[in-house]
Design an enzyme around this catalytic site. Structure first.
Site, short mmCIF file in Angstrom:
data_model
loop_
_atom_site.label_atom_id
_atom_site.label_comp_id
_atom_site.label_asym_id
_atom_site.label_seq_id
_atom_site.Cartn_x
_atom_site.Cartn_y
_atom_site.Cartn_z
N GLY A 145 -4.58 -4.74 15.70
CA GLY A 145 -5.06 -3.36 15.73
C GLY A 145 -4.13 -2.36 16.37
O GLY A 145 -4.47 -1.21 16.54
N LYS B 265 0.52 -2.41 13.36
CA LYS B 265 1.68 -3.05 12.76
C LYS B 265 1.72 -2.83 11.25
O LYS B 265 2.74 -2.43 10.69
CB LYS B 265 1.69 -4.56 13.06
CG LYS B 265 1.73 -4.86 14.54
CD LYS B 265 1.73 -6.35 14.81
CE LYS B 265 0.44 -7.04 14.45
NZ LYS B 265 -0.74 -6.59 15.20
N THR B 266 0.59 -3.09 10.62
CA THR B 266 0.52 -2.90 9.18
C THR B 266 0.76 -1.43 8.83
O THR B 266 1.49 -1.11 7.89
CB THR B 266 -0.85 -3.36 8.65
OG1 THR B 266 -1.10 -4.67 9.16
CG2 THR B 266 -0.88 -3.39 7.16
N GLU C 14 0.56 -4.37 40.49
CA GLU C 14 1.79 -4.35 39.68
C GLU C 14 2.92 -3.64 40.42
O GLU C 14 4.08 -4.03 40.31
CB GLU C 14 1.54 -3.68 38.33
CG GLU C 14 0.57 -4.41 37.42
CD GLU C 14 0.94 -5.86 37.15
OE1 GLU C 14 2.15 -6.19 37.14
OE2 GLU C 14 0.02 -6.68 36.96
N HIS D 194 4.64 -6.19 42.57
CA HIS D 194 5.63 -6.98 41.82
C HIS D 194 6.90 -6.17 41.62
O HIS D 194 8.02 -6.63 41.83
CB HIS D 194 5.10 -7.32 40.42
CG HIS D 194 4.04 -8.38 40.38
ND1 HIS D 194 4.17 -9.59 40.99
CD2 HIS D 194 2.84 -8.41 39.74
CE1 HIS D 194 3.08 -10.32 40.74
NE2 HIS D 194 2.26 -9.62 39.99
N ASP E 84 -0.17 -15.56 38.82
CA ASP E 84 1.00 -15.43 39.68
C ASP E 84 1.10 -16.61 40.63
O ASP E 84 2.18 -17.16 40.86
CB ASP E 84 0.90 -14.16 40.55
CG ASP E 84 0.89 -12.92 39.70
OD1 ASP E 84 1.36 -12.98 38.55
OD2 ASP E 84 0.40 -11.89 40.20
P1 ADP Z 1 -2.49 -4.32 12.94
O1 ADP Z 1 -1.82 -4.55 11.63
O2 ADP Z 1 -1.54 -4.17 14.08
O3 ADP Z 1 -3.56 -5.31 13.25
P2 ADP Z 1 -3.39 -2.00 11.58
O4 ADP Z 1 -2.11 -1.36 11.24
O5 ADP Z 1 -4.06 -2.77 10.50
O6 ADP Z 1 -3.24 -2.91 12.86
O7 ADP Z 1 -4.38 -0.89 12.16
C1 ADP Z 1 -5.69 -0.73 11.68
C2 ADP Z 1 -6.08 0.72 11.68
O8 ADP Z 1 -6.15 1.23 13.00
C3 ADP Z 1 -5.08 1.60 10.99
O9 ADP Z 1 -5.35 1.70 9.62
C4 ADP Z 1 -5.26 2.94 11.67
O10 ADP Z 1 -6.32 3.65 11.15
C5 ADP Z 1 -5.62 2.53 13.08
N1 ADP Z 1 -4.45 2.51 13.94
C6 ADP Z 1 -3.89 1.41 14.49
N2 ADP Z 1 -2.83 1.73 15.24
C7 ADP Z 1 -2.68 3.06 15.15
C8 ADP Z 1 -1.75 4.00 15.70
N3 ADP Z 1 -0.75 3.60 16.50
N4 ADP Z 1 -1.90 5.30 15.40
C9 ADP Z 1 -2.90 5.70 14.60
N5 ADP Z 1 -3.80 4.88 14.06
C10 ADP Z 1 -3.73 3.57 14.32
ZN ZN Z 2 0.48 -10.23 39.07
MG MG Z 3 -2.32 -5.98 10.28
#
Ligand code: ADP
Ligand code: ZN
Ligand code: MG
Length: 630
Positions: free
Chosen positions: A227, A230-231, A448, A451, A524
């Protein structure tokens, strides 16, 4: 709250990483490709069409046929193997057309002569059963087998039906050319964007890039919690560069039959080469990229291994100058096969971090653009309330808030709606990591900072690259990331002692500031104890026990990669070892205490800044320390 020393690798012990199980698809929706149904229906239809739509013929006895013939009534006829069909000259009263007849002939060698004599046009035809044979001998049995298989596959809930997906999945490997997602749609991931900028630059103009001596990595791996976007980022790269985007998920490669996944990989790269410059995006790489040769599982991993091998071969084989870039994403980099991370493959890793306060605010702005907010809604307050939320969570919050507002017939979305939405998302099924209360945040900031300060102040401590108090999951509420200046293969006793001190820094800071300690330092302590024990038992660094090693570690046959330990020393020695380990820890503890007490003003400043910003970069940390040292 672990101190991280690895070079951009996600801590293996971190539990906030979980697999995204693909939603179960319904058999009727997915498993049988539509065109098989279509085909079956067509065939049945054709069969009935053929049998029922034939010309109406009167069945007549052969004697009657001979009578007609004698009376010159027959216009023409076709002699078949088992019948004679023909047309009469006479007009049928009912239809107003010449009557048709069919009769079963006797064997008559002179028939042809007779027909000629009466001037009948005739021909001979081989009877065709092709269509009905096809249907009954081939298509219906196969259809039954297919359906039965599908039914069983569904019953067993296994990949049994994947066979039927071959056609369909293939169709999914196609380039998305009109990519509307751009970097504007992703916020709070500036570092990742910056690193991806180079990839975009390259895709826009591969030749130009090459001429300047640029060297493009073949594979770029996006690493981060689910979330974090990345995608989204992968799509945005394609959108920014304006190149086609081949999107496939690792699990799509895995088929029931060995070799199908590998064939698909080959197919994918072939298509991509034809469309270069372009991006191949393999989402959830861990589905195919898992370490090979792990513990034997019945049935083996043949299919996955072949697919992975093919991927490695393709990545080695293609010419980067053509402008194909393989992007990939995973939330579990630690389980990837080492071969995938070797130079020439996914040798560049980009960490997509959870967003900090500013990032969360920007993400909220993106997802509320089209929403009608009440005038008093302050997105910054919402961002402050959601440390640890990823982009997907925040998108979810915005959406939930809109739904809540609509349900209560409000004109615009109010702050309460956001508050409720946040609670819902926290409690939601997929949200495993928690957010911190203000008191916890305060404590974690000091932990933190402890550390960080020790790392900066001990003689051999490596510079802190980043310190964060954004929760990363259960048991990891913040982290301090150190990046070694150069790779090290040996560590001296002093360096190890400094390491122990850095690990203890968090707990000691808590003790000094709050007068008590929390459970947050467990990891830790585990690591500092282990380090101290290793110094005594494995590295011979204890003066009392001397340059001896104690205990023999060996790879266990039954536990795979785990280690068993053989105790090859007496109870008395065991006691001495324990005492020595305790001494190392206690001495370090005192040392850390005095360093932190001496620099309490820096600690306070650092913690305050960290609490405010949630993430501090190495430069910011240095700046704060320098300010006080001068
Ligand atoms: P991942 O692939 O990392 O699991 P996704 O790219 O599928 O996450 O993210 C899912 C949805 O969450 C996206 O379609 C978007 O709507 C929202 N989202 C996630 N990260 C961001 C971000 N950095 N900025 C804006 N929207 C985001
Ligand atoms: Zn620690
Ligand atoms: Mg993804």
């Amino acid at each position: 709250m672990p101190v991280k020393k690895t070079n951009f690798q996600i801590n293996q012990k971190e539990p906030d990483i979980h697999v995204n199980e693909p939603p179960e698809r319904k058999f009727w929706q997915k498993q049988v490709p539509f065109n098989i149904w279509y085909f079956i229906v067509m065939m049945i239809f054709l069969y009935f069409f053929q049998t029922t739509m034939q010309v109406k013929r009167e069945q007549i006895p052969y004697s009657q046929f001979q009578n007609y013939l004698a009376a010159d009534q027959i216009a023409e006829c076709v002699i078949r193997e088992k019948s004679i069909v023909g047309t009469l000259k006479q007009i049928d009263n009912k239809t107003g057309k010449p009557g048709h007849f069919i009769t079963v002939p006797l064997y008559n060698a002179d028939l042809a002569k007779e027909l000629e004599k009466h001037g009948v046009k005739y021909s001979v035809a081989i009877e065709s059963h092709f269509l009905s044979n096809l249907l009954f001998a081939w298509i219906i049995p196969f259809a039954v087998i297919f359906l039965l298989w599908g039914y069983l596959g569904r019953k067993m809930g296994s990949a049994g039906m994947n066979f039927l997906n071959i056609g369909k999945n293939k169709a999914r490997i196609h380039a998305e050319t009109e990519q509307k997602v751009t970097f504007k749609d992703a916020a709070g991931v500036d570092e990742a964007k910056q690193e991806l900028g180079e990839v975009i630059e390259f895709l826009r103009n591969p030749e130009h890039f090459q001429r300047l001596g640029g060297h493009m990595p073949r594979g770029v791996l996006l690493v981060g919690s689910p979330g974090t976007g990345k995608t989204l980022l992968a799509r945005a790269v394609s959108g920014e560069a304006g190149v086609p985007f081949f999107n496939i998920s690792g699990s799509d490669f895995i088929e029931m039959f060995v070799g199908v996944g590998a064939a698909r990989v080959r197919d994918l790269f072939e298509q991509a080469r034809a469309k270069a410059p372009c991006i191949i995006f393999i989402d959830e790489l861990d589905a195919i990229g898992r370490q090979r040769g792990g513990p034997m599982v019945m049935g083996g991993h043949d299919e996955r291994e072949q697919t992975l091998n093919q991927l490695l071969v393709e990545m080695d084989g293609f010419d980067t100058s053509k402008g194909v870039v393989v992007l990939s994403a995973t939330n579990r980099p630690e389980i990837l096969d080492k071969a995938l991370l070797r130079p020439g493959r996914f040798d560049r890793q980009i960490v997509v971090d959870k967003p900090d306060l500013k990032g969360r605010l920007e993400i909220l702005k993106i997802h509320t653009v089209e929403l009608k907010l009440a005038r008093n809604v302050d997105l910054e307050i919402i961002a402050r309330r959601t440390p640890g939320f990823v982009g997907a969570d925040l998108a979810n919050v915005a959406n939930e808030a809109a739904i809540l507002a609509a349900r209560t017939n409000r004109e615009a979305i109010a702050t309460e709606d956001f508050e409720t939405a946040i609670d819902r998302v926290i409690a939601g099924p997929e949200k495993k990591s928690s957010t911190l209360s203000p008191e916890e945040k305060h404590r974690v900031a000091y932990h933190e900072s402890g550390h960080t300060l020790i790392a900066e102040l001990v003689p051999t401590g490596e510079p802190v690259h980043k310190v964060s108090i954004i929760p990363r999951g259960i048991g990891a509420l913040g982290y301090t990331l150190q990046v070694p200046e150069k790779e090290k293969f040996l560590a001296t006793k002093n360096e190890l002692l400094d390491q122990v001190a850095i690990l203890l820094g968090g707990r000691v800071a808590e003790e000094i500031v709050f007068g008590d300690v929390s459970t947050g330092a467990q990891n830790d302590l585990e690591r500092s104890s282990e380090l101290a024990r290793n110094m005594v038992c494995s590295y011979g660094m204890s003066e009392k026990l001397g340059a001896l090693t104690f205990g023999k570690k060996h790879a266990s046959l039954f536990l795979g990669t785990d280690y068993g330990e053989e105790k090859n020393y007496s109870e008395d020695t065991a006691r001495k070892i324990d005492a020595e380990v305790k001494t190392v820890i206690e001495t370090s503890y005192k040392r850390v205490r005095s360093i932190l007490n001496e620099n309490r003003h820096i600690l306070d400043d650092l913690a305050a800044r960290l609490e405010e910003k949630e993430v501090l970069s190495g430069e910011e940390v240095e700046e704060i320390i320098k300010k006080h040292k001068n």
